[in-house]
Scaffold this motif. Structure first.
Motif, PDB file in Angstrom:
ATOM      1  N   THR A 130      80.719 -23.160  19.032  1.00 43.35           N
ATOM      2  CA  THR A 130      80.308 -23.860  20.237  1.00 43.35           C
ATOM      3  C   THR A 130      81.302 -24.963  20.589  1.00 43.35           C
ATOM      4  OG1 THR A 130      77.975 -23.420  19.766  1.00 43.35           O
ATOM      5  CG2 THR A 130      78.458 -25.159  21.344  1.00 43.35           C
ATOM      6  N   VAL A 131      81.592 -25.079  21.871  1.00 43.23           N
ATOM      7  CA  VAL A 131      82.399 -26.168  22.384  1.00 43.23           C
ATOM      8  C   VAL A 131      81.533 -26.983  23.335  1.00 43.23           C
ATOM      9  CG1 VAL A 131      83.363 -24.795  24.288  1.00 43.23           C
ATOM     10  CG2 VAL A 131      84.608 -26.810  23.437  1.00 43.23           C
ATOM     11  N   TYR A 132      81.748 -28.293  23.349  1.00 42.97           N
ATOM     12  CA  TYR A 132      80.940 -29.205  24.129  1.00 42.97           C
ATOM     13  C   TYR A 132      81.811 -30.006  25.082  1.00 42.97           C
ATOM     14  CZ  TYR A 132      77.797 -28.363  20.187  1.00 42.97           C
ATOM     15  OH  TYR A 132      77.021 -27.774  19.211  1.00 42.97           O
ATOM     16  N   LEU A 133      81.195 -30.441  26.152  1.00 38.75           N
ATOM     17  CA  LEU A 133      81.823 -31.404  27.040  1.00 38.75           C
ATOM     18  C   LEU A 133      80.821 -32.513  27.300  1.00 38.75           C
ATOM     19  CD1 LEU A 133      84.383 -32.062  28.744  1.00 38.75           C
ATOM     20  CD2 LEU A 133      83.159 -31.061  30.697  1.00 38.75           C
ATOM     21  N   GLN A 134      81.094 -33.677  26.738  1.00 42.61           N
ATOM     22  CA  GLN A 134      80.275 -34.852  26.984  1.00 42.61           C
ATOM     23  C   GLN A 134      80.822 -35.569  28.206  1.00 42.61           C
ATOM     24  OE1 GLN A 134      77.461 -36.059  25.262  1.00 42.61           O
ATOM     25  NE2 GLN A 134      77.352 -37.431  27.031  1.00 42.61           N
ATOM     26  N   MET A 135      79.987 -35.750  29.208  1.00 43.29           N
ATOM     27  CA  MET A 135      80.386 -36.356  30.462  1.00 43.29           C
ATOM     28  C   MET A 135      79.598 -37.646  30.656  1.00 43.29           C
ATOM     29  SD  MET A 135      80.652 -32.985  32.921  1.00 43.29           S
ATOM     30  CE  MET A 135      78.885 -32.673  32.859  1.00 43.29           C
ATOM     31  N   ASN A 136      80.306 -38.744  30.751  1.00 45.66           N
ATOM     32  CA  ASN A 136      79.695 -40.054  30.937  1.00 45.66           C
ATOM     33  C   ASN A 136      80.156 -40.673  32.247  1.00 45.66           C
ATOM     34  OD1 ASN A 136      78.501 -39.896  28.340  1.00 45.66           O
ATOM     35  ND2 ASN A 136      80.348 -40.763  27.394  1.00 45.66           N
ATOM     36  N   SER A 137      79.419 -41.674  32.685  1.00 50.22           N
ATOM     37  CA  SER A 137      79.752 -42.398  33.914  1.00 50.22           C
ATOM     38  C   SER A 137      80.030 -41.449  35.067  1.00 50.22           C
ATOM     39  CB  SER A 137      80.953 -43.320  33.680  1.00 50.22           C
ATOM     40  OG  SER A 137      80.684 -44.249  32.645  1.00 50.22           O
ATOM     41  N   LEU A 138      79.137 -40.519  35.252  1.00 47.40           N
ATOM     42  CA  LEU A 138      79.357 -39.462  36.231  1.00 47.40           C
ATOM     43  C   LEU A 138      79.363 -40.003  37.652  1.00 47.40           C
ATOM     44  CD1 LEU A 138      77.286 -36.693  34.518  1.00 47.40           C
ATOM     45  CD2 LEU A 138      79.696 -36.496  35.164  1.00 47.40           C
ATOM     46  N   LYS A 139      80.206 -39.391  38.458  1.00 50.49           N
ATOM     47  CA  LYS A 139      80.391 -39.768  39.844  1.00 50.49           C
ATOM     48  C   LYS A 139      80.066 -38.585  40.745  1.00 50.49           C
ATOM     49  CE  LYS A 139      84.320 -42.652  38.451  1.00 50.49           C
ATOM     50  NZ  LYS A 139      85.779 -42.885  38.631  1.00 50.49           N
ATOM     51  N   PRO A 140      79.701 -38.843  41.989  1.00 55.84           N
ATOM     52  CA  PRO A 140      79.434 -37.720  42.896  1.00 55.84           C
ATOM     53  C   PRO A 140      80.589 -36.727  42.978  1.00 55.84           C
ATOM     54  CG  PRO A 140      78.625 -39.743  43.858  1.00 55.84           C
ATOM     55  CD  PRO A 140      79.373 -40.137  42.603  1.00 55.84           C
ATOM     56  N   GLU A 141      81.815 -37.207  42.878  1.00 54.13           N
ATOM     57  CA  GLU A 141      82.959 -36.317  42.951  1.00 54.13           C
ATOM     58  C   GLU A 141      83.122 -35.422  41.726  1.00 54.13           C
ATOM     59  OE1 GLU A 141      84.825 -40.568  42.737  1.00 54.13           O
ATOM     60  OE2 GLU A 141      82.947 -39.669  43.431  1.00 54.13           O
ATOM     61  N   ASP A 142      82.310 -35.648  40.694  1.00 56.53           N
ATOM     62  CA  ASP A 142      82.284 -34.748  39.550  1.00 56.53           C
ATOM     63  C   ASP A 142      81.435 -33.508  39.808  1.00 56.53           C
ATOM     64  OD1 ASP A 142      83.895 -36.410  37.863  1.00 56.53           O
ATOM     65  OD2 ASP A 142      82.133 -37.639  37.419  1.00 56.53           O
ATOM     66  N   THR A 143      80.729 -33.490  40.912  1.00 52.88           N
ATOM     67  CA  THR A 143      79.901 -32.340  41.258  1.00 52.88           C
ATOM     68  C   THR A 143      80.763 -31.090  41.372  1.00 52.88           C
ATOM     69  OG1 THR A 143      78.245 -33.672  42.398  1.00 52.88           O
ATOM     70  CG2 THR A 143      78.391 -31.346  43.004  1.00 52.88           C
ATOM     71  N   ALA A 144      80.401 -30.063  40.625  1.00 51.49           N
ATOM     72  CA  ALA A 144      81.187 -28.842  40.584  1.00 51.49           C
ATOM     73  C   ALA A 144      80.469 -27.822  39.711  1.00 51.49           C
ATOM     74  CB  ALA A 144      82.588 -29.108  40.011  1.00 51.49           C
ATOM     75  N   VAL A 145      80.969 -26.595  39.767  1.00 57.38           N
ATOM     76  CA  VAL A 145      80.609 -25.607  38.766  1.00 57.38           C
ATOM     77  C   VAL A 145      81.591 -25.764  37.616  1.00 57.38           C
ATOM     78  CG1 VAL A 145      80.330 -23.167  38.215  1.00 57.38           C
ATOM     79  CG2 VAL A 145      79.657 -24.024  40.466  1.00 57.38           C
TER      80      VAL A 145
END
Length: 121
Positions: A77-92
């Motif tokens: 398994t590989v993970y992506l931890q995303m913090n301090s998310l911004k509207p511009e991070d919206t994506a598939v």
């Protein structure tokens, strides 16, 4: 036989956090590079982060410090931890697997189906 199954996407408020997972099967996980990529509406798919077979990580310059890629070889398994998310991070967001490149990148062999991340109030 190769499968990459992403999970963990969803709706999150700006400033929030989310952790994506990608469960892999059908290949020798530990010797492959793994990547995360994203595609926002109206934009080309872009590389987000790479983790090599040796555990070295590389990020898109604007994301370093907010996003963290990691892998658990025992769980494939590989993970992506995303913090301090911004509207511009919206994506598939797409998981990938491939070959290590000399400078810590990835030559992609296979793609997952993607998981939607929406950052909105």
């Amino acid at each position: 036989q190769v499968q990459l199954v992403e999970s963990g996407g969803g709706l999150v408020q700006p400033g929030g956090s989310l952790r994506l997972s990608c469960q892999a099967s059908g290949f020798i996980f530990s010797i492959n590079a793994m990547g995360w990529h994203r595609q926002a509406p109206g934009r080309q798919r872009e590389l987000v982060a790479v983790i090599t077979s040796g555990g070295s990580t590389n990020y898109a310059g604007s994301l370093k410090g907010r996003f963290t890629i990691s892998r658990d070889n025992a769980k494939n398994t590989v993970y992506l931890q995303m913090n301090s998310l911004k509207p511009e991070d919206t994506a598939v967001y797409y998981c990938s697997t491939g070959r290590d490149t000399p400078r810590g990148g990835i030559d992609v062999y296979y793609w997952g189906q993607g998981t939607q991340v929406t950052v909105s109030s």
